[in-house]
Design a protein around this motif. Structure first.
Motif, PDB file in Angstrom:
ATOM      1  N   UNK A 110      11.202  27.789  34.340  1.00 51.28           N
ATOM      2  CA  UNK A 110      12.428  28.745  34.059  1.00 51.28           C
ATOM      3  C   UNK A 110      13.374  28.909  35.286  1.00 51.28           C
ATOM      4  N   UNK A 147      -0.323  43.343  38.372  1.00 50.93           N
ATOM      5  CA  UNK A 147       0.511  42.442  38.703  1.00 50.93           C
ATOM      6  C   UNK A 147       1.089  41.563  37.653  1.00 50.93           C
ATOM      7  N   UNK A 148      -0.078  40.932  36.856  1.00 54.44           N
ATOM      8  CA  UNK A 148       0.428  39.977  35.913  1.00 54.44           C
ATOM      9  C   UNK A 148       1.305  40.730  34.783  1.00 54.44           C
ATOM     10  N   UNK A 153      -9.830  43.786  45.762  1.00 59.11           N
ATOM     11  CA  UNK A 153      -8.942  44.787  44.752  1.00 59.11           C
ATOM     12  C   UNK A 153      -9.497  44.868  43.706  1.00 59.11           C
ATOM     13  N   UNK A 154     -10.729  44.201  42.980  1.00 57.39           N
ATOM     14  CA  UNK A 154     -11.253  44.413  41.708  1.00 57.39           C
ATOM     15  C   UNK A 154     -12.165  45.438  41.999  1.00 57.39           C
ATOM     16  N   UNK A 160     -11.250  49.887  41.603  1.00 52.75           N
ATOM     17  CA  UNK A 160     -10.276  50.141  40.398  1.00 52.75           C
ATOM     18  C   UNK A 160     -10.573  51.363  39.901  1.00 52.75           C
ATOM     19  N   UNK A 190       4.448  40.508  36.014  1.00 48.85           N
ATOM     20  CA  UNK A 190       5.101  39.254  36.148  1.00 48.85           C
ATOM     21  C   UNK A 190       5.595  38.811  34.852  1.00 48.85           C
ATOM     22  N   UNK A 191       4.759  39.192  33.532  1.00 53.48           N
ATOM     23  CA  UNK A 191       5.023  38.733  32.334  1.00 53.48           C
ATOM     24  C   UNK A 191       6.321  39.376  31.884  1.00 53.48           C
ATOM     25  N   UNK A 245       1.118  30.954  33.677  1.00 55.26           N
ATOM     26  CA  UNK A 245       2.466  31.905  33.801  1.00 55.26           C
ATOM     27  C   UNK A 245       3.196  31.199  34.962  1.00 55.26           C
ATOM     28  N   UNK A 267      -7.726  47.487  37.527  1.00 56.21           N
ATOM     29  CA  UNK A 267      -7.457  46.239  38.240  1.00 56.21           C
ATOM     30  C   UNK A 267      -6.200  45.825  38.580  1.00 56.21           C
ATOM     31  N   UNK A 268      -5.610  46.327  39.938  1.00 59.12           N
ATOM     32  CA  UNK A 268      -4.381  45.928  40.472  1.00 59.12           C
ATOM     33  C   UNK A 268      -3.803  44.807  40.135  1.00 59.12           C
ATOM     34  N   UNK A 269      -4.728  43.584  39.961  1.00 59.21           N
ATOM     35  CA  UNK A 269      -4.044  42.297  39.754  1.00 59.21           C
ATOM     36  C   UNK A 269      -3.693  42.146  38.378  1.00 59.21           C
ATOM     37  N   UNK A 270      -4.336  42.641  37.528  1.00 62.08           N
ATOM     38  CA  UNK A 270      -3.729  42.673  36.102  1.00 62.08           C
ATOM     39  C   UNK A 270      -2.579  43.463  35.874  1.00 62.08           C
ATOM     40  N   UNK A 325       8.945  37.644  33.738  1.00 66.06           N
ATOM     41  CA  UNK A 325       9.241  36.010  33.261  1.00 66.06           C
ATOM     42  C   UNK A 325      10.126  36.392  31.971  1.00 66.06           C
ATOM     43  N   UNK A 375       6.999  30.172  35.096  1.00 69.30           N
ATOM     44  CA  UNK A 375       7.920  30.774  35.807  1.00 69.30           C
ATOM     45  C   UNK A 375       8.734  29.724  36.717  1.00 69.30           C
ATOM     46  N   UNK A 402      13.674  36.809  32.598  1.00 67.29           N
ATOM     47  CA  UNK A 402      14.217  35.608  33.166  1.00 67.29           C
ATOM     48  C   UNK A 402      14.260  34.683  32.069  1.00 67.29           C
ATOM     49  N   UNK A 403      13.306  34.547  31.188  1.00 70.95           N
ATOM     50  CA  UNK A 403      13.353  33.653  30.100  1.00 70.95           C
ATOM     51  C   UNK A 403      14.716  34.007  29.193  1.00 70.95           C
ATOM     52  N   UNK A 457      -8.416  35.749  35.090  1.00 66.81           N
ATOM     53  CA  UNK A 457      -6.979  35.779  35.488  1.00 66.81           C
ATOM     54  C   UNK A 457      -6.221  34.384  35.583  1.00 66.81           C
ATOM     55  N   UNK A 487      -1.935  36.760  41.821  1.00 61.75           N
ATOM     56  CA  UNK A 487      -2.837  36.765  40.833  1.00 61.75           C
ATOM     57  C   UNK A 487      -4.282  36.265  41.113  1.00 61.75           C
TER      58      UNK A 487
END
Lengths: 690, 100, 190
Positions: free
Chosen positions: C103, A666-667, B92-93, B96, A670-671, C96, A661-664, A674, C100, A677-678, C89, B23
């Motif tokens: 921060x 991305x997460x 997008x899902x 996959x 992102x993590x 998240x 899954x592309x969006x995961x 972050x 962000x 950055x953190x 998600x 997301x």
């Protein structure tokens, strides 16, 4: 020159091994025999050259050839080199000579065998390995040959690989020999540790082991010296190797089984050459043994015990080859007895004479077996002297020689051994006397069982007729015209010329072979004075390679050594014993050839059963229960499977991240962002707080 | 005069909205637009710094970012068309697996 | 005065950004995004970056967004179905996102620089100077990037020939194509 001796058989083996299956038997036989023949001629030439060489400072004649440096690591150096000195000179003479005769015999004996080419490829390979063993100029080269002959022995014992018994015998020989080889390997390591070299001889940039050993002090005659890591330990480890290769107690069990191989193999490998490698090695290492009286004592005791032990078993065997096998073990015991008594040359002389008459006896038995259509049981023979005249005559000579009949080769060598044992200055207190007695008894038993074998085989009733008639339709038909009447009954016929000529040559050698080593005391009485140089030439020739041995403290027999009268008396004793034993054997078994022997002897003292019960079966059960089910399945497989399971487990965890899954994805990016950055913000905050 | 930090905070808000949008949305075109949104948020930061430091280089950088965004949009939309042609979807899902 | 103007611009752009994410119709999202780009162009003007503002309107709001709208119209996309409950998600992304923002906020909120005196730098002259002298190489590399993007788009968006249809393993696809062909044939018959 030495190269030719060693590599000619290898060339033959290579040709036969690679192309032999397309050749005719004639061509194969020609290649096999000529490669050994070339080797034999080269050996004779080299030997005569050796006689012309100026002795070095130690009085040793020596020709050495280094082909290249094989291994060089730090101070360790092993050359690929050969050395010819009196010891290896004598050895290669009879190895190539007897080897050539046996090859010739085998072309007749093995004819019409489907594996003819394979057989001769192995035989030639064996010759190569044996000559490497003998001519190698360091322990590692010798070890290469040592292992190589073991391999060839394995291949040839298992030559009839379709028979389970042959396969088992081959495996047994191989495994038992490996036990001994551990001794050699450990001894080599210890030698390098102790001397910093493994070379036999002094060379440019190398000092020989024996040169160094000769300067060392004699070690004490105590049991603790056995594991002290000194010369005695080396000597004992070498002897363990020798007990394996030369079939001594406790590792002799493979040799009788090795008779499953073709008879020429038994003659070449298991009588004349390979099994004497142990004796050769000990004679070669005499400088080490000279400093290790404890090792010598053990060698002598083991040799004597093996001699009498095997002889008594030989008394009761029915298989003609088994008799000879036990006889070989027994005679090898004699050789070790001699070495243990410090009489290395006497022991080695017996190696030479034994090679002649034992090869003769084995080939004779092969001739008998050949004419009996592969019947080996003596109970089914009898009365063969009428049909196999040449075989009978030559085997008779061999029997008399091994029995110690006066003036034959065995007589001189055995007599010398017995006398040297009796008068040994090296064995502690009067052990020499006891061992001499054992030797004498063994000599008597030897004469008896050899006579028994001759009588049962060649005299008396023709028992083979009933045997063959019972399951052969051609009962009574004579097949004189049919040269190869395999599978048919009828009278046995003499073997072809190619087989009888080697017998005759060996018979002559068995008769005259002893004349180069007539004991001095005897020679004074029976040989004209002018010939003394020749009659004692064997000892004179070999003596320079020996290191003098100090007498053992508390020894009582050594005083006899110079007493020629006592020596003559000893000769008389052994002669009487031998003649008496031959007579007893002849008359006893002529009347009752099928006399039952004590069960204990027929069952070979149950040695195989004892080994099975105490060594083989415990090993098997430990292997099955502990090594297999616990170590292999539990630990090794457990580790392997556990690793796989661990990888699988972690993969199952991490697989969740690879969802597609592309969006995961991305997460995750992102993590990560972050987190970075953190880190920086945290850094800023931290700095601000300070 | 508006302080610099105001611009920065506006940029942060826009960037976060764009990121969360990536997301949340399943429509690949909307995701694309959210990415454009994030790029613009960064552009704002660059222009703000450039202007406050009186240095032109930040704006040069924005210029290049815009070019990259244009290229990305071109290729990305071509991909979208290609995927849509094979799958009849922009979710997008649902795409996959690594095959058409 | 300026601050009030900034706040208006800022709230408009945040509203537009939220609208981009919240709209279920992709076309509305695209229009919201155009609005956002306009607001940002205004913000660039307040920062005296006139050339960037102009490019923002011409290239972004004009060219790129037109491309987006083109594609959206071309593909005839239906509205997204409401599937919030199945969007696992969401529980990650909102916290998240908050994290962000927090921060960035804590990192930048007290960021101050001393005011630097000088002429505004956002003129086309200054940008041209920088672009064609010191940053010529990145500029040229960018042009190569665009060239690649053109080639890539053409390759990707190219319609496959009918002969290549066997390569597609998707049965459904094949069935659909064959059905379409059949109907075409029927149409021509009629």
């Amino acid at each position: 020159m030495l190269k030719v001796i060693v590599f000619a058989p290898l060339l033959g083996a290579a040709i036969l091994g690679l192309f032999g299956n397309k050749m005719s038997e004639r061509l194969i036989g020609l290649i096999a025999c000529s490669s050994v023949g070339v080797s034999a001629i080269a050996a004779f030439v080299a030997f005569s050259k050796l006689l012309g060489v100026q002795p070095d400072s130690g009085g040793v004649r020596r020709i050495s050839e280094t082909l290249f440096t094989w291994i060089s690591v730090g101070t360790f150096r092993a050359d690929f080199g050969f050395v010819l000195d009196p010891l290896s000179g004598v050895m290669i003479l009879f190895v190539t000579g007897v080897g050539f005769l046996i090859h010739m015999f085998a072309t007749g004996y093995m004819s019409h065998d489907p594996g003819f080419w394979r057989f001769f490829a192995y035989m030639n390979l064996f010759m190569f390995m044996m000559l490497t063993l003998v001519l190698g100029d360091n322990f590692l080269m010798m070890f290469v040959g040592w292992e190589g002959v073991g391999l060839c022995s394995y291949l040839l014992i298992g030559y009839f690989f379709t028979l389970p018994s042959a396969g088992d015998a081959a495996k047994k020989a191989f495994v038992v020999n490996r036990i001994g080889d551990f001794g050699i390997a450990l001894a080599m390591m210890l030698i390098f540790y102790k001397f910093g070299t493994i070379s036999f001889i002094d060379k440019e940039g190398l000092v020989g082991v024996f040169t160094k050993a000769a300067t060392m002090p004699v070690e004490a005659l105590t049991f603790s010296s056995l594991w002290a890591g000194g010369l005695t330990t080396i000597a004992i480890l070498l002897f363990i190797g020798a007990t394996g290769k030369s079939a001594q107690i406790p590792l002799f069990v493979w040799l009788p089984d090795a008779m499953a191989g073709p008879t020429p193999v038994s003659a070449l490998i298991h009588a004349a050459t390979m099994v004497t490698a142990g004796v050769y090695m000990i004679v070669r290492s005499n400088a080490i043994y000279a400093k290790a009286p404890m090792a010598l004592t053990i060698v002598a005791i083991v040799g004597a015990l093996t001699a009498i032990f095997a002889a008594t078993i030989g008394l009761s065997q029915w298989d003609i080859k088994k008799v000879l096998a036990y006889s070989t073990v027994s005679q090898l015991g004699y050789m070790f007895l001699a070495c243990g008594a410090g009489a290395f040359t006497a022991g080695f002389f017996h190696v030479v004479t034994h090679a002649f008459f034992k090869a003769l006896l084995f080939l004779g038995s092969g001739s008998v077996i050949h004419s009996m259509h592969h019947e080996q049981n003596m109970a089914h023979m009898g009365g063969l002297k009428k049909y196999l005249k040449i075989t009978f005559a030559t085997m008779g000579v061999g029997t008399l020689a091994i029995s110690g009949f006066p003036l034959l080769s065995g007589f001189f060598s055995k007599d010398e051994i017995l006398w040297k044992v009796k008068s040994s200055p090296i064995l502690p207190s009067n052990l020499g006397l006891i061992l001499w007695l054992i030797g004498l008894v063994t000599a008597a038993i030897t004469a008896i069982y050899m006579t028994r074998m001759m009588v049962i085989t060649f005299f008396g009733e023709e028992r083979f007729r009933n045997n063959h008639g019972s399951h052969d339709g051609h009962h009574g038909d004579d097949h004189h015209d049919d040269h190869h009447s395999h599978g048919h009954g009828g009278d046995p016929h003499e073997s072809p010329l190619v087989m009888t000529v080697p017998l005759m040559v060996l018979a002559v050698l068995s008769v005259v072979g002893g004349f180069v080593g007539i004991p001095e005391a005897l020679a004074e009485k029976i040989v004209p004075h002018s010939l003394h140089d020749y009659t004692h030439s064997f000892y004179k020739f070999l003596d320079p390679i020996l290191t003098p041995i100090a007498a053992s403290p508390g020894n009582v027999t050594g005083a006899l050594a110079q007493d020629h009268h006592a020596e003559l008396m000893s000769t008389v004793y052994s002669t009487i014993v031998a003649l008496l034993a031959i007579a007893i054997g002849f008359f006893l078994f002529r009347d009752k050839p099928l006399m039952t022997m004590p069960r204990l002897l027929e069952q070979k003292y149950y040695i195989d059963e004892i080994y099975d019960a105490f060594i083989v079966n415990p090993l098997k059960s430990i292997s099955t229960t502990v090594l297999w089910k616990v170590v292999d399945v539990g630990i090794i497989d457990g580790i392997v499977n556990g690793l796989a399971k661990f990888v699988g487990f972690t993969s199952r965890l991490t697989r969740e991240f690879q969802s597609g899954f592309t969006r995961s994805y991305a997460v995750f990016i992102f993590v990560g962002a972050v987190t970075v950055l953190g880190y920086f913000v945290g850094y800023l905050v931290f700095n601000a707080l300070r | 005069m508006v302080p610099l930090s105001w611009y920065l905070i506006l940029s942060a808000i826009l960037f976060t909205i764009g990121a969360v949008g990536v997301f949340l949305k399943r429509n690949v075109i909307t995701i694309f637009m959210c990415i454009e949104l994030m790029l613009n948020a960064v552009n704002l930061t660059l222009v703000a710094f450039s202007s406050f430091y009186k240095q032109v280089y930040g704006q040069l950088f924005v210029f290049i970012v815009m070019t990259v965004a244009a290229a990305e949009a071109g290729v990305g939309l071509a991909l979208v068309i290609s995927v849509f042609r094979n799958r009849e979807t922009l979710d997008v899902d649902k795409s996959n697996i690594l095959k058409l | 005065m300026e601050k009030v103007f900034f706040i208006i611009i800022a709230s408009l752009s945040v509203a537009a950004a939220l609208s981009v994410v919240a709209q279920r119709n992709t076309l509305y999202s695209a229009f919201s995004l155009i609005g956002l780009f306009g607001c940002l162009a205004v913000a660039y003007i307040t920062l005296q970056a006139h050339l960037i503002a102009a490019i923002q309107v011409i290239v972004y709001a004009g060219a790129i967004m037109v491309l987006f709208v083109f594609v959206i119209m071309l593909l005839n996309i239906r509205e997204e179905e409401l599937r919030v409950d199945r969007n696992r998600l969401l529980i990650f992304s909102v916290p998240l996102g908050g994290l962000l923002f927090g921060l960035i906020y804590f990192g930048l909120k007290n960021f101050k620089i001393d005011e630097i005196k000088g002429a505004p730098v956002g003129t086309s002259e200054a940008i041209g100077q920088g672009l064609f002298s010191k940053y010529l190489l990145p500029f040229e590399v960018t042009s190569i990037l665009i060239l690649l993007a053109i080639v890539g788009s053409v390759v990707l968006a190219r319609r496959e020939k009918d002969g290549d249809i066997e390569d597609i393993e998707d049965d459904e696809q094949v069935v659909k194509v064959s059905m379409a062909e059949k109907s075409k044939v029927e149409e021509t018959k009629e």
